[in-house]
Enzyme design. Structure first.
Site, PDB file in Angstrom:
ATOM      1  CB  SER A 194       9.920   1.075  -2.661  1.00  0.00           C
ATOM      2  OG  SER A 194      10.704   0.515  -1.623  1.00  0.00           O
ATOM      3  CE  LYS A 241       7.067  -3.122   3.839  1.00  0.00           C
ATOM      4  NZ  LYS A 241       6.967  -1.825   3.132  1.00  0.00           N
ATOM      5  CB  SER A 287      -0.918  -0.002   1.227  1.00  0.00           C
ATOM      6  OG  SER A 287      -0.171  -0.308   2.408  1.00  0.00           O
TER       7      SER A 287
END
EC number: 1.1.1.94
Length: 335
Positions: free
Chosen positions: A256, A193, A140
């Site tokens: 990211s 992650k 998200s």
């Protein structure tokens, strides 16, 4: 009368979640540390510092008073960086009413104690509050949610009623929420992650190609699974949104932060220089150390995490780290 909701943290994700809730007509107050940011959001209905270009709902209230944001609230959404979560919870503790639902939307492992956020919550808060702890996690990016692009996440809690409450509050036509009872697995997935995304970014910065990135994602998932199982998580969690879903997004998406840090490391920049340029927190930088220490303490084999830690904190050249990963002793894929 509906629940009163406080959101602690006005970065991109906190602002996005607060706006999502407020657009549904819910009673929401967003807390920001910076008084000038609160003043700007009140005046312009935009968070130009962390979420530029997104108009904030007319009903969304803003404050830099923790008491105003937390006292009497039925639901409190925690979106502070993981390394300051203990401090924030300590300040919030006397303000919380019994039975409040706490929703953690931060991803990390506390460096000093190697605790996940639910463990930190349990250590700081009384059982009447800590028992209604829920983790909201999954693939998200804040900007895409703010633009109402279809997104799916997980609300995990040992209290199934709390998970269902969070699911109901956050569900929107563009934001689908699944429930889960595996808090540990969802927390570990969300934390690790970011570390693997650093590795994927380093690979991209070195120009190593798609094969390398795919190998890092897949073997990174194996590390996530091993540590999670050692901590009592359900392995199936890591095949879901909070595991594979978030891992793929963070390792491949241009939005990211952790992948961006990794790319710049791979291109030869120093960590201090990279972090000095950033306005927002890349959680994986601290989590790389806490995850590596936790794995060492528990005897869990996590070679990618180890190499990321060495590149970040021991000045190991990125290409050397890749070579060392590729020349480890041969082994079976599973195990």
């Amino acid at each position: 009368m509906g629940e009163k909701i406080g959101v602690i943290g006005a970065g991109s994700w906190g602002t996005t979640l607060a706006n999502l809730l407020a657009k549904k007509g819910l009673d929401v107050t967003l807390w920001a540390y910076e008084p000038e940011l609160v003043a700007e959001m009140r005046a312009t209905r935009v968070n130009t510092l962390f979420l530029p270009g997104t108009e904030l709902a007319a009903g969304l209230a803003f404050t830099n008073s923790l008491e105003e944001a937390a006292a009497g609230k039925d639901v409190l959404v925690l979106v502070s960086p993981s390394q300051v979560m203990r401090s924030v919870l300590t300040q919030l503790a006397p303000l919380l009413k019994p039975g409040v639902t706490l929703v953690n939307a931060s991803k990390g492992i506390e460096l000093d104690t190697l605790m996940t956020m639910d463990q930190v919550c349990g250590a700081v808060l009384p059982p009447a509050v800590a028992g209604r702890f829920c983790v909201l996690s999954g693939p998200s990016f804040a900007r895409e949610v703010a633009q109402e692009m279809p997104t799916a996440v997980v609300a995990a809690s040992a209290d199934l009623e709390a998970a269902a409450q969070v699911q109901r509050l956050f569900t929107a036509p563009y934001f689908r929420v699944y429930t889960n009872s595996d808090v540990v697995g969802v927390e570990i997935g969300g934390a690790l992650k970011n570390v693997i995304a650093l590795a994927a970014g380093i690979s991209d910065g070195l120009g190593l190609g798609h094969n390398t990135r795919a190998a890092l994602i897949t073997r990174g998932l194996a590390e996530m699974n091993r540590l999670g199982r050692a901590m009592g998580a359900d392995p199936a969690t890591f095949a879901g949104l909070a595991g594979m879903g978030d891992l793929v997004l963070t390792c491949t998406g241009d939005l990211s932060r952790n992948r961006t840090v990794g790319m710049k490391l791979g291109q030869g920049m120093r960590l201090a220089e990279i972090l000095g340029e950033m306005r927002m927190v890349a959680e994986g930088v601290k989590t790389a150390e806490s995850a590596w220490r936790l794995a060492s303490q528990m005897g869990v084999d996590m070679p990618i995490t180890e190499k990321v830690y060495q590149v970040l904190y021991e000045d190991k050249p990125a290409r050397q780290a890749v070579l060392e990963l590729m020349t480890r002793d041969p082994k079976a894929e599973r195990g």
